[in-house]
Design a protein around this motif. Structure first.
Motif, PDB file in Angstrom:
ATOM      1  N   PHE A 223       3.063   5.804  20.874  1.00  0.00           N
ATOM      2  CA  PHE A 223       2.594   4.414  20.805  1.00  0.00           C
ATOM      3  C   PHE A 223       2.425   3.835  22.205  1.00  0.00           C
ATOM      4  CE2 PHE A 223       5.253   5.139  16.986  1.00  0.00           C
ATOM      5  CZ  PHE A 223       4.230   5.084  16.057  1.00  0.00           C
ATOM      6  N   ASP A 224       1.471   2.896  22.312  1.00  0.00           N
ATOM      7  CA  ASP A 224       1.273   2.157  23.560  1.00  0.00           C
ATOM      8  C   ASP A 224       1.964   0.804  23.507  1.00  0.00           C
ATOM      9  OD1 ASP A 224      -0.602   4.100  24.616  1.00  0.00           O
ATOM     10  OD2 ASP A 224      -2.011   3.329  23.121  1.00  0.00           O
ATOM     11  N   LEU A 225       2.033   0.209  22.317  1.00  0.00           N
ATOM     12  CA  LEU A 225       2.571  -1.144  22.141  1.00  0.00           C
ATOM     13  C   LEU A 225       3.360  -1.210  20.846  1.00  0.00           C
ATOM     14  CD1 LEU A 225      -0.612  -3.382  22.652  1.00  0.00           C
ATOM     15  CD2 LEU A 225       1.123  -2.840  24.362  1.00  0.00           C
ATOM     16  N   ALA A 226       4.336  -2.104  20.805  1.00  0.00           N
ATOM     17  CA  ALA A 226       5.104  -2.295  19.572  1.00  0.00           C
ATOM     18  C   ALA A 226       5.227  -3.786  19.281  1.00  0.00           C
ATOM     19  CB  ALA A 226       6.492  -1.683  19.722  1.00  0.00           C
ATOM     20  N   TYR A 227       5.264  -4.103  18.005  1.00  0.00           N
ATOM     21  CA  TYR A 227       5.406  -5.488  17.556  1.00  0.00           C
ATOM     22  C   TYR A 227       6.569  -5.560  16.582  1.00  0.00           C
ATOM     23  CZ  TYR A 227       0.762  -6.018  19.498  1.00  0.00           C
ATOM     24  OH  TYR A 227      -0.307  -6.032  20.357  1.00  0.00           O
ATOM     25  N   THR A 228       7.338  -6.643  16.692  1.00  0.00           N
ATOM     26  CA  THR A 228       8.434  -6.822  15.750  1.00  0.00           C
ATOM     27  C   THR A 228       8.738  -8.308  15.593  1.00  0.00           C
ATOM     28  OG1 THR A 228      10.640  -6.011  15.150  1.00  0.00           O
ATOM     29  CG2 THR A 228      10.290  -6.503  17.477  1.00  0.00           C
ATOM     30  N   SER A 229       9.677  -8.613  14.696  1.00  0.00           N
ATOM     31  CA  SER A 229      10.058 -10.005  14.456  1.00  0.00           C
ATOM     32  C   SER A 229      11.103 -10.424  15.486  1.00  0.00           C
ATOM     33  CB  SER A 229      10.631 -10.124  13.036  1.00  0.00           C
ATOM     34  OG  SER A 229      11.901  -9.501  12.980  1.00  0.00           O
ATOM     35  N   VAL A 230      11.702 -11.592  15.284  1.00  0.00           N
ATOM     36  CA  VAL A 230      12.803 -11.998  16.164  1.00  0.00           C
ATOM     37  C   VAL A 230      14.150 -11.777  15.473  1.00  0.00           C
ATOM     38  CG1 VAL A 230      11.426 -13.606  17.533  1.00  0.00           C
ATOM     39  CG2 VAL A 230      12.611 -14.451  15.492  1.00  0.00           C
ATOM     40  N   LEU A 231      14.157 -10.960  14.418  1.00  0.00           N
ATOM     41  CA  LEU A 231      15.398 -10.683  13.679  1.00  0.00           C
ATOM     42  C   LEU A 231      15.930  -9.308  14.063  1.00  0.00           C
ATOM     43  CD1 LEU A 231      14.259 -12.167  10.252  1.00  0.00           C
ATOM     44  CD2 LEU A 231      15.886 -13.166  11.890  1.00  0.00           C
TER      45      LEU A 231
ATOM     46  N   PRO B 268      -6.679  -7.308  17.975  1.00  0.00           N
ATOM     47  CA  PRO B 268      -7.402  -7.104  19.247  1.00  0.00           C
ATOM     48  C   PRO B 268      -6.871  -5.907  20.033  1.00  0.00           C
ATOM     49  CG  PRO B 268      -6.862  -9.436  18.957  1.00  0.00           C
ATOM     50  CD  PRO B 268      -6.168  -8.693  17.849  1.00  0.00           C
ATOM     51  N   ALA B 269      -5.537  -5.702  20.018  1.00  0.00           N
ATOM     52  CA  ALA B 269      -4.970  -4.558  20.745  1.00  0.00           C
ATOM     53  C   ALA B 269      -5.441  -3.239  20.123  1.00  0.00           C
ATOM     54  CB  ALA B 269      -3.444  -4.643  20.729  1.00  0.00           C
ATOM     55  N   ILE B 270      -5.458  -3.176  18.806  1.00  0.00           N
ATOM     56  CA  ILE B 270      -5.897  -1.936  18.133  1.00  0.00           C
ATOM     57  C   ILE B 270      -7.374  -1.682  18.459  1.00  0.00           C
ATOM     58  CG2 ILE B 270      -6.216  -0.761  15.907  1.00  0.00           C
ATOM     59  CD1 ILE B 270      -3.950  -2.595  14.811  1.00  0.00           C
ATOM     60  N   LEU B 271      -8.160  -2.752  18.432  1.00  0.00           N
ATOM     61  CA  LEU B 271      -9.599  -2.598  18.708  1.00  0.00           C
ATOM     62  C   LEU B 271      -9.851  -2.136  20.146  1.00  0.00           C
ATOM     63  CD1 LEU B 271     -10.930  -5.696  16.733  1.00  0.00           C
ATOM     64  CD2 LEU B 271     -11.358  -3.287  16.186  1.00  0.00           C
ATOM     65  N   GLN B 272      -8.911  -2.475  21.036  1.00  0.00           N
ATOM     66  CA  GLN B 272      -9.034  -1.990  22.428  1.00  0.00           C
ATOM     67  C   GLN B 272      -8.573  -0.546  22.569  1.00  0.00           C
ATOM     68  OE1 GLN B 272      -6.684  -4.621  24.805  1.00  0.00           O
ATOM     69  NE2 GLN B 272      -8.061  -6.349  24.447  1.00  0.00           N
ATOM     70  N   GLY B 273      -8.109   0.054  21.488  1.00  0.00           N
ATOM     71  CA  GLY B 273      -7.709   1.465  21.534  1.00  0.00           C
ATOM     72  C   GLY B 273      -6.216   1.690  21.717  1.00  0.00           C
ATOM     73  N   GLN B 274      -5.410   0.606  21.648  1.00  0.00           N
ATOM     74  CA  GLN B 274      -3.954   0.773  21.799  1.00  0.00           C
ATOM     75  C   GLN B 274      -3.360   1.332  20.516  1.00  0.00           C
ATOM     76  OE1 GLN B 274      -2.801   0.117  24.733  1.00  0.00           O
ATOM     77  NE2 GLN B 274      -3.682  -1.740  25.560  1.00  0.00           N
ATOM     78  N   LYS B 275      -2.401   2.236  20.690  1.00  0.00           N
ATOM     79  CA  LYS B 275      -1.708   2.807  19.522  1.00  0.00           C
ATOM     80  C   LYS B 275      -0.463   1.959  19.251  1.00  0.00           C
ATOM     81  CE  LYS B 275      -1.741   7.162  21.156  1.00  0.00           C
ATOM     82  NZ  LYS B 275      -2.477   6.962  22.410  1.00  0.00           N
ATOM     83  N   VAL B 276      -0.384   1.473  18.024  1.00  0.00           N
ATOM     84  CA  VAL B 276       0.541   0.384  17.719  1.00  0.00           C
ATOM     85  C   VAL B 276       1.531   0.748  16.609  1.00  0.00           C
ATOM     86  CG1 VAL B 276       0.420  -1.814  16.455  1.00  0.00           C
ATOM     87  CG2 VAL B 276      -0.979  -1.497  18.490  1.00  0.00           C
ATOM     88  N   ILE B 277       2.795   0.317  16.780  1.00  0.00           N
ATOM     89  CA  ILE B 277       3.773   0.378  15.682  1.00  0.00           C
ATOM     90  C   ILE B 277       4.248  -1.051  15.406  1.00  0.00           C
ATOM     91  CG2 ILE B 277       5.656   0.986  17.321  1.00  0.00           C
ATOM     92  CD1 ILE B 277       7.025   2.429  14.908  1.00  0.00           C
TER      93      ILE B 277
END
Ligand SMILES: O=C(O)[C@@H](CO)OP(=O)(O)O
Length: 248
Positions: free
Chosen positions: A50-58, A169-178
């Motif tokens: 992965f290039d980037l990760a997203y999560t909650s604040v929990l 937008p990150a995915i569309l730029q080609g970033q691999k995301v979890i």
């Protein structure tokens, strides 16, 4: 073709105690810690990166992500945390035992609170100690944005707005995301991505700590999706509508 990985946090202490959790910030159980480590190993073994990760604040979803990234030797990648990926706010049900709530209000009512798209659980009042609008993790919320309760549609609105603002937008730029998030947050995202109408999502239950891969076309429309690491037949209730098969 784009590939994203969704993961519901590992089992939490309140999943174990069968309590409504919502925005209550409970940690992972020992089993949940192990589920998260196993998910990271499976992703690494299957060649994911992965290039980037997203999560909650929990912390249950943050810690799940930490353990996944640790196992993948990816602790260095940027991680974005946002309240919009928090679990659905469960209002005045937060902290109550699910079985005791069924005994008090009946199976049908509790099922509506848990799985209907448009029924909201009873709301918290702002004087309730479970109303945490003053918690520093929520200081970016505008006045009136902190929920007193939510139905799945309310959750879907904030999740989808974050998807369009940041993730897509990150995915569309080609970033691999979890995305490491929560049962109802992921149900809301899947409802949106797969365009599942009305209550079509009611029977879907996302298993804890299990990577769910979505393959998307260049317009981010799902092509297929599958879990990694489930041994044996996948229970029907875990399968989003368009699932085709698991990888060999
Ligand atoms: O308690 C919660 O916050 C959620 C997820 O654990 O429960 P449910 O499956 O009832 O939506």
């Amino acid at each position: 073709m784009k590939k994203i990985v969704l993961i519901r946090h590992g089992q939490s202490l309140w999943n174990l105690e069968n309590k409504f959790t919502g925005w209550t910030d409970v940690d992972l159980s020992d089993n949940g810690l192990e589920e998260a480590r196993k998910a990271g190993k499976i992703l690494a073994q299957n060649g994911y990166c992965f290039d980037l990760a997203y999560t909650s604040v929990l912390k249950r979803s943050i810690r799940t992500l930490w353990l996944v990234l640790h196992e993948m030797d990816l602790m260095w990648i940027p991680v974005f945390k946002c309240w919009k990926l928090n679990e659905r706010h469960y209002g005045a049900l937060q902290g109550l035992n699910k079985q005791e709530t069924i005994e008090k209000y009946g199976e049908e009512q509790v099922h509506l609170w848990r799985r209907s798209v448009d029924v909201r659980p009873p709301a918290l009042t702002p004087d309730d100690e479970r109303y945490e609008a003053d918690d520093p993790k929520y200081k970016s919320l505008k006045k009136g944005e902190f929920p007193l309760t939510e139905n799945l549609s309310d959750t879907e609105k904030r999740v989808v707005s974050y998807w369009h603002e940041k993730i897509a937008p990150a995915i569309l730029q080609g970033q691999k995301v979890i995305i490491s998030a929560h049962g109802n947050t992921l149900r809301a995202l899947i409802k949106y991505l797969d365009q599942i109408p009305g209550d079509g999502i009611a029977s879907l239950n996302i298993p804890t700590g299990t990577p769910l891969v979505y393959e998307l076309n260049d317009n981010l429309v799902p092509i297929r999706h599958y879990y990694l690491g489930i041994e044996g037949p996948i229970p029907q209730e875990n399968i989003p509508r368009h699932i085709i098969h698991s990888p060999k």
